[in-house]
Design a protein around this motif. Sequence first.
Motif, PDB file in Angstrom:
ATOM      1  N   MET A  44      19.828  46.915 -30.494  1.00  0.00           N
ATOM      2  CA  MET A  44      18.537  47.065 -31.173  1.00  0.00           C
ATOM      3  C   MET A  44      17.413  46.558 -30.288  1.00  0.00           C
ATOM      4  SD  MET A  44      19.095  45.941 -35.103  1.00  0.00           S
ATOM      5  CE  MET A  44      20.391  46.627 -36.103  1.00  0.00           C
ATOM      6  N   LEU A 176      44.693  41.130 -44.378  1.00  0.00           N
ATOM      7  CA  LEU A 176      43.666  41.833 -45.145  1.00  0.00           C
ATOM      8  C   LEU A 176      42.632  42.435 -44.206  1.00  0.00           C
ATOM      9  CD1 LEU A 176      42.528  42.504 -47.960  1.00  0.00           C
ATOM     10  CD2 LEU A 176      41.263  40.363 -47.868  1.00  0.00           C
ATOM     11  N   LEU A 180      41.492  46.321 -43.873  1.00  0.00           N
ATOM     12  CA  LEU A 180      40.083  46.724 -43.959  1.00  0.00           C
ATOM     13  C   LEU A 180      39.660  47.484 -42.706  1.00  0.00           C
ATOM     14  CD1 LEU A 180      38.570  43.486 -45.530  1.00  0.00           C
ATOM     15  CD2 LEU A 180      38.716  45.716 -46.617  1.00  0.00           C
ATOM     16  N   ALA A 216      25.435  36.158 -46.588  1.00  0.00           N
ATOM     17  CA  ALA A 216      25.270  36.109 -48.047  1.00  0.00           C
ATOM     18  C   ALA A 216      26.011  34.906 -48.630  1.00  0.00           C
ATOM     19  CB  ALA A 216      25.766  37.408 -48.679  1.00  0.00           C
ATOM     20  N   LEU A 219      24.124  31.874 -47.816  1.00  0.00           N
ATOM     21  CA  LEU A 219      22.882  31.869 -48.601  1.00  0.00           C
ATOM     22  C   LEU A 219      23.128  31.241 -49.961  1.00  0.00           C
ATOM     23  CD1 LEU A 219      19.928  32.992 -49.001  1.00  0.00           C
ATOM     24  CD2 LEU A 219      21.008  35.012 -49.960  1.00  0.00           C
ATOM     25  N   PHE A 220      24.215  31.655 -50.609  1.00  0.00           N
ATOM     26  CA  PHE A 220      24.508  31.098 -51.933  1.00  0.00           C
ATOM     27  C   PHE A 220      24.849  29.611 -51.830  1.00  0.00           C
ATOM     28  CE2 PHE A 220      23.942  35.194 -53.113  1.00  0.00           C
ATOM     29  CZ  PHE A 220      24.974  36.081 -52.917  1.00  0.00           C
ATOM     30  N   CYS A 223      21.787  27.448 -51.464  1.00  0.00           N
ATOM     31  CA  CYS A 223      20.974  27.322 -52.680  1.00  0.00           C
ATOM     32  C   CYS A 223      21.293  26.050 -53.465  1.00  0.00           C
ATOM     33  CB  CYS A 223      21.201  28.535 -53.593  1.00  0.00           C
ATOM     34  SG  CYS A 223      20.400  30.024 -53.008  1.00  0.00           S
ATOM     35  N   ARG A 224      22.442  25.448 -53.173  1.00  0.00           N
ATOM     36  CA  ARG A 224      22.833  24.254 -53.932  1.00  0.00           C
ATOM     37  C   ARG A 224      21.929  23.070 -53.629  1.00  0.00           C
ATOM     38  NH1 ARG A 224      27.897  24.629 -56.120  1.00  0.00           N
ATOM     39  NH2 ARG A 224      29.152  26.382 -55.386  1.00  0.00           N
ATOM     40  N   ASP A 226      18.322  21.418 -51.464  1.00  0.00           N
ATOM     41  CA  ASP A 226      16.979  21.784 -51.019  1.00  0.00           C
ATOM     42  C   ASP A 226      16.889  21.875 -49.508  1.00  0.00           C
ATOM     43  OD1 ASP A 226      15.421  19.886 -53.684  1.00  0.00           O
ATOM     44  OD2 ASP A 226      15.981  21.997 -53.560  1.00  0.00           O
TER      45      ASP A 226
END
Lengths: 247, 162
Positions: A44, A176, A180, A216, A219-220, A223-224, A226
């Motif tokens: 890119m 797995l 995939l 992702a 990211l979650f 969030c726990r 600050d």
Amino acid sequence: MIDSVALASAVHLLLHSWTSWLVVVPGLLIGLLFHAIPGLTTSMAIALMLPIIPGMEFLPALVFMTAMYTGSLFGVAIPAVLLNIPGSPAAVATTFDGFPMAQAGRHSEALGHALAASVFGQAVSYLILLVLVDPVARVAIKLGPPEMAVVALWGLTLIASLRGRSFARGLLAGALGLLLGTIGFSARGTIRGTMGIDVLLDGIPVVPALIGLFAAAELFNLCRSDFVVADLKSRSVSLRRILTGFR
Amino acid sequence: MPLYSAPDPGPANIRRLKPAWSDAIFLGAVVSWSGWYLQNAWRASPTVENMLLIGPVAILIFALAAVILWQILRPSRTAPARQPERPSLRVIGSMGLLGLYVLAMNRIGFDLATFLYVAGSLVLLGERRPFVVLLLPLGFALAVTWGLTRLASMPIPTLTGL
């Protein structure tokens, strides 16, 4: 054996013009910035620089693209250390030690370690490539399907033993991943597991998989709390500590 | 006589650990998908060339799943008890926002969806300053949309027509 005449002329070409080296720093910075953002790749970056590159002379253009690639090899370590999100699959291992160091407030040292590993690793690997490319190429040509299968199996067992908590779980993850990896067109044109989604015909794309699995999920997790670094005093980036980590 | 007496904890060298049901559920999802993929590949082409890798790997997954399930249901009595973290509202909200963002991108436009996602995430994480909640997502959405459409020439649906 190395073509010494070609090598000598290449060195002469590089040392003959100092202006070609002016693009090294911009190339490094562009490559570093691009790969500090998870999901953006070297291709890119080069695609975005395409309007500029044809207007450059051959040697500066080559040096510029090489500098972008070299900068990217450290750039991927920045989100890996600071956010536990690898900028590319190659930076996954950097998250194992880098992010815990960042959480402990030692992010500057971690970046320094990553920088040192990138600099010395690349320098040594370039030298080894220069010296050994001929004999390695002779061996690589002889590698066939059985050898590649053994390498794949070896990689699978390496994955399984990586985390150490449970060999069975690591092996399951590797198996797995193998399944995939077969999604899409087979070598004989059989379509497998695409669920009618055209994008999956070429298999699961690497960048969305990277974003989904690492970015992702992290990211979650982020969030726990600050802040990544709990201690307020440790939240600054120190060049001195980066250099300490580099040493 | 006490109204309540604690149950006998048993011998001192045995600790009862609860099975990690979340691990079992995830394992079930992995096995289910592997089974579906196996039958999908078989239906596509039941030949050796097609099933050479998929068949054995799927069988390996089933065998490993059985071993792991046994480990889950009969946890080691000397292993330290793992404390599973309960998902907070922030985490659940963030997951929901990301899902809505992905679904909304093609419907309302990438730029508007990005603006709403970033703004919603800021509010979810506790940001209340209107200046930050409105301007930061606006600038980010416009910058990313401009970069993707003008620099990278990606054909993405937008509301602003960038």
